[in-house]
Write a protein that holds these residues in place. Sequence first.
Motif, PDB file in Angstrom:
ATOM      1  N   TRP A  57       8.206 -25.363 -17.517  1.00 17.71           N
ATOM      2  CA  TRP A  57       8.394 -26.503 -19.059  1.00 17.71           C
ATOM      3  C   TRP A  57       9.370 -27.403 -18.751  1.00 17.71           C
ATOM      4  CZ3 TRP A  57      12.277 -25.719 -22.276  1.00 17.71           C
ATOM      5  CH2 TRP A  57      13.251 -24.865 -22.296  1.00 17.71           C
ATOM      6  N   ALA A  58       9.437 -27.887 -20.175  1.00 19.69           N
ATOM      7  CA  ALA A  58      10.433 -28.903 -20.314  1.00 19.69           C
ATOM      8  C   ALA A  58      11.154 -29.479 -21.421  1.00 19.69           C
ATOM      9  CB  ALA A  58      10.788 -30.274 -19.084  1.00 19.69           C
ATOM     10  N   THR A  59      12.418 -29.282 -21.790  1.00 19.36           N
ATOM     11  CA  THR A  59      12.472 -29.185 -22.919  1.00 19.36           C
ATOM     12  C   THR A  59      12.062 -30.926 -23.140  1.00 19.36           C
ATOM     13  OG1 THR A  59      14.965 -30.585 -22.331  1.00 19.36           O
ATOM     14  CG2 THR A  59      14.943 -28.014 -23.165  1.00 19.36           C
ATOM     15  N   CYS A  61       9.463 -32.062 -23.179  1.00 21.86           N
ATOM     16  CA  CYS A  61       8.261 -32.196 -23.338  1.00 21.86           C
ATOM     17  C   CYS A  61       7.794 -31.362 -24.732  1.00 21.86           C
ATOM     18  CB  CYS A  61       7.154 -31.341 -21.647  1.00 21.86           C
ATOM     19  SG  CYS A  61       5.529 -30.305 -21.667  1.00 21.86           S
ATOM     20  N   ALA A  62       6.893 -32.303 -25.493  1.00 19.28           N
ATOM     21  CA  ALA A  62       6.668 -31.375 -26.658  1.00 19.28           C
ATOM     22  C   ALA A  62       5.593 -30.188 -26.721  1.00 19.28           C
ATOM     23  CB  ALA A  62       5.595 -33.026 -27.352  1.00 19.28           C
ATOM     24  N   THR A  63       4.551 -30.738 -26.152  1.00 16.95           N
ATOM     25  CA  THR A  63       4.019 -29.959 -25.810  1.00 16.95           C
ATOM     26  C   THR A  63       4.388 -28.282 -25.500  1.00 16.95           C
ATOM     27  OG1 THR A  63       2.226 -31.251 -26.026  1.00 16.95           O
ATOM     28  CG2 THR A  63       1.560 -28.966 -25.371  1.00 16.95           C
ATOM     29  N   CYS A  64       5.172 -28.293 -24.270  1.00 16.63           N
ATOM     30  CA  CYS A  64       6.320 -27.327 -23.779  1.00 16.63           C
ATOM     31  C   CYS A  64       6.767 -26.436 -24.883  1.00 16.63           C
ATOM     32  CB  CYS A  64       7.096 -27.245 -23.047  1.00 16.63           C
ATOM     33  SG  CYS A  64       6.648 -28.183 -21.281  1.00 16.63           S
ATOM     34  N   VAL A  65       7.347 -27.500 -26.039  1.00 14.39           N
ATOM     35  CA  VAL A  65       8.188 -27.133 -27.378  1.00 14.39           C
ATOM     36  C   VAL A  65       7.386 -26.281 -28.116  1.00 14.39           C
ATOM     37  CG1 VAL A  65       9.666 -27.775 -29.154  1.00 14.39           C
ATOM     38  CG2 VAL A  65      10.293 -28.634 -26.339  1.00 14.39           C
ATOM     39  N   THR A 129       3.792 -30.900 -17.044  1.00 11.45           N
ATOM     40  CA  THR A 129       4.267 -29.792 -18.157  1.00 11.45           C
ATOM     41  C   THR A 129       3.763 -29.619 -19.155  1.00 11.45           C
ATOM     42  OG1 THR A 129       5.677 -31.028 -18.896  1.00 11.45           O
ATOM     43  CG2 THR A 129       6.623 -29.592 -17.133  1.00 11.45           C
ATOM     44  N   PRO A 130       2.958 -29.168 -20.007  1.00  9.30           N
ATOM     45  CA  PRO A 130       3.269 -27.320 -19.743  1.00  9.30           C
ATOM     46  C   PRO A 130       2.389 -27.232 -18.329  1.00  9.30           C
ATOM     47  CG  PRO A 130       1.784 -26.910 -21.643  1.00  9.30           C
ATOM     48  CD  PRO A 130       2.890 -28.652 -21.166  1.00  9.30           C
ATOM     49  N   THR A 131       2.234 -25.862 -17.867  1.00  9.41           N
ATOM     50  CA  THR A 131       1.867 -25.579 -16.528  1.00  9.41           C
ATOM     51  C   THR A 131       2.511 -24.025 -16.609  1.00  9.41           C
ATOM     52  OG1 THR A 131       1.571 -27.433 -15.359  1.00  9.41           O
ATOM     53  CG2 THR A 131       0.919 -24.999 -13.814  1.00  9.41           C
ATOM     54  N   THR A 132       0.701 -22.653 -16.589  1.00  8.80           N
ATOM     55  CA  THR A 132       1.379 -21.970 -17.185  1.00  8.80           C
ATOM     56  C   THR A 132       0.655 -21.260 -15.823  1.00  8.80           C
ATOM     57  OG1 THR A 132       1.506 -21.636 -19.185  1.00  8.80           O
ATOM     58  CG2 THR A 132       1.516 -19.859 -19.123  1.00  8.80           C
ATOM     59  N   LEU A 133       0.785 -19.816 -15.067  1.00  2.83           N
ATOM     60  CA  LEU A 133       0.102 -19.745 -14.343  1.00  2.83           C
ATOM     61  C   LEU A 133       0.033 -18.284 -15.099  1.00  2.83           C
ATOM     62  CD1 LEU A 133       2.135 -21.251 -12.496  1.00  2.83           C
ATOM     63  CD2 LEU A 133      -0.367 -20.910 -11.401  1.00  2.83           C
ATOM     64  N   LEU A 134      -0.976 -17.407 -15.443  1.00  4.49           N
ATOM     65  CA  LEU A 134      -1.288 -15.775 -15.229  1.00  4.49           C
ATOM     66  C   LEU A 134      -1.580 -15.304 -14.263  1.00  4.49           C
ATOM     67  CD1 LEU A 134      -1.019 -13.875 -17.412  1.00  4.49           C
ATOM     68  CD2 LEU A 134      -3.929 -13.841 -17.630  1.00  4.49           C
ATOM     69  N   ILE A 135      -0.378 -14.053 -13.698  1.00  2.00           N
ATOM     70  CA  ILE A 135      -0.663 -13.347 -11.581  1.00  2.00           C
ATOM     71  C   ILE A 135      -1.137 -11.409 -12.357  1.00  2.00           C
ATOM     72  CG2 ILE A 135       1.246 -12.600 -10.391  1.00  2.00           C
ATOM     73  CD1 ILE A 135       2.228 -15.406  -9.994  1.00  2.00           C
ATOM     74  N   ASN A 136      -2.169 -11.272 -11.992  1.00  2.00           N
ATOM     75  CA  ASN A 136      -2.641  -9.700 -11.930  1.00  2.00           C
ATOM     76  C   ASN A 136      -1.463  -9.206 -11.299  1.00  2.00           C
ATOM     77  OD1 ASN A 136      -2.807  -9.747  -9.789  1.00  2.00           O
ATOM     78  ND2 ASN A 136      -5.424 -10.086  -9.614  1.00  2.00           N
ATOM     79  N   LYS A 137      -1.412  -7.208 -11.616  1.00  2.00           N
ATOM     80  CA  LYS A 137      -0.756  -6.798 -10.549  1.00  2.00           C
ATOM     81  C   LYS A 137      -0.173  -6.580  -9.141  1.00  2.00           C
ATOM     82  CE  LYS A 137      -1.922  -3.361 -14.896  1.00  2.00           C
ATOM     83  NZ  LYS A 137      -2.068  -2.271 -15.310  1.00  2.00           N
ATOM     84  N   ARG A 138      -1.213  -7.030  -8.769  1.00  2.00           N
ATOM     85  CA  ARG A 138      -2.062  -7.521  -7.503  1.00  2.00           C
ATOM     86  C   ARG A 138      -1.220  -8.557  -6.728  1.00  2.00           C
ATOM     87  NH1 ARG A 138      -5.865  -5.555  -8.687  1.00  2.00           N
ATOM     88  NH2 ARG A 138      -6.979  -7.403  -8.641  1.00  2.00           N
ATOM     89  N   GLY A 139      -0.675 -10.026  -7.587  1.00  2.00           N
ATOM     90  CA  GLY A 139       0.568 -10.604  -7.433  1.00  2.00           C
ATOM     91  C   GLY A 139      -0.902 -11.937  -6.739  1.00  2.00           C
ATOM     92  N   GLU A 140      -1.831 -11.784  -7.696  1.00  2.00           N
ATOM     93  CA  GLU A 140      -2.627 -12.736  -7.096  1.00  2.00           C
ATOM     94  C   GLU A 140      -2.642 -13.940  -8.798  1.00  2.00           C
ATOM     95  OE1 GLU A 140      -6.380 -10.013  -4.959  1.00  2.00           O
ATOM     96  OE2 GLU A 140      -5.743 -10.132  -7.103  1.00  2.00           O
ATOM     97  N   ILE A 141      -3.281 -15.182  -8.512  1.00  2.00           N
ATOM     98  CA  ILE A 141      -3.036 -15.968  -9.840  1.00  2.00           C
ATOM     99  C   ILE A 141      -4.419 -16.022 -10.491  1.00  2.00           C
ATOM    100  CG2 ILE A 141      -3.122 -18.499 -10.554  1.00  2.00           C
ATOM    101  CD1 ILE A 141      -0.732 -19.011  -7.855  1.00  2.00           C
ATOM    102  N   VAL A 142      -4.544 -15.592 -11.322  1.00  2.00           N
ATOM    103  CA  VAL A 142      -5.370 -15.252 -11.813  1.00  2.00           C
ATOM    104  C   VAL A 142      -6.382 -16.274 -12.306  1.00  2.00           C
ATOM    105  CG1 VAL A 142      -6.578 -13.812 -13.874  1.00  2.00           C
ATOM    106  CG2 VAL A 142      -5.940 -12.518 -11.999  1.00  2.00           C
TER     107      VAL A 142
END
Length: 165
Positions: A57-59, A61-65, A129-142
Amino acid sequence: MLNRRTLALSALSATFSAGLLAGCAKETAPAVDYVLLDGSQRSSSQWAGKVMLVNFWATSCATCVKEMPQIAATHLKFNARGFDTLAVAMSYDPPAFVARFAETRKLPFGVAIDNTGAIAQAFGPVQATPTTLLINKRGEIVKRYVGEPDFGALHALVEQLLKEA
């Protein structure tokens, strides 16, 4: 005009392809080291066994805020169950702005400033931005979201990932 045989073959092909894709290995999150605003040194190796949300994110970036209160609420909702959040400010974001934003909004999770751009490069590269990643317990980008996520769907996916071994 498509005949029934062509339609059936197309449907079979799509089903087969979807089955193959479902079995594909997920992308492993990169190994990164970072420093939080409080000066503590951290590493992605500390994410093992957790479901992680990493938000670039960035300050400016309106969507980020706009989405940050929902990211904070997501963190608070799931944190006690093995979920954590890292907000990574982009290299072009002035550190004083990031620190002031995190302090005034009382962000309940770690905030790092990607001074060199190395973290964003390792994860993509992340360019929007924004770019959001969700990572599982095994360290994989889901899941990788560019733009504001659908937080209802994100919460459902987090629930699912928290139940996994």
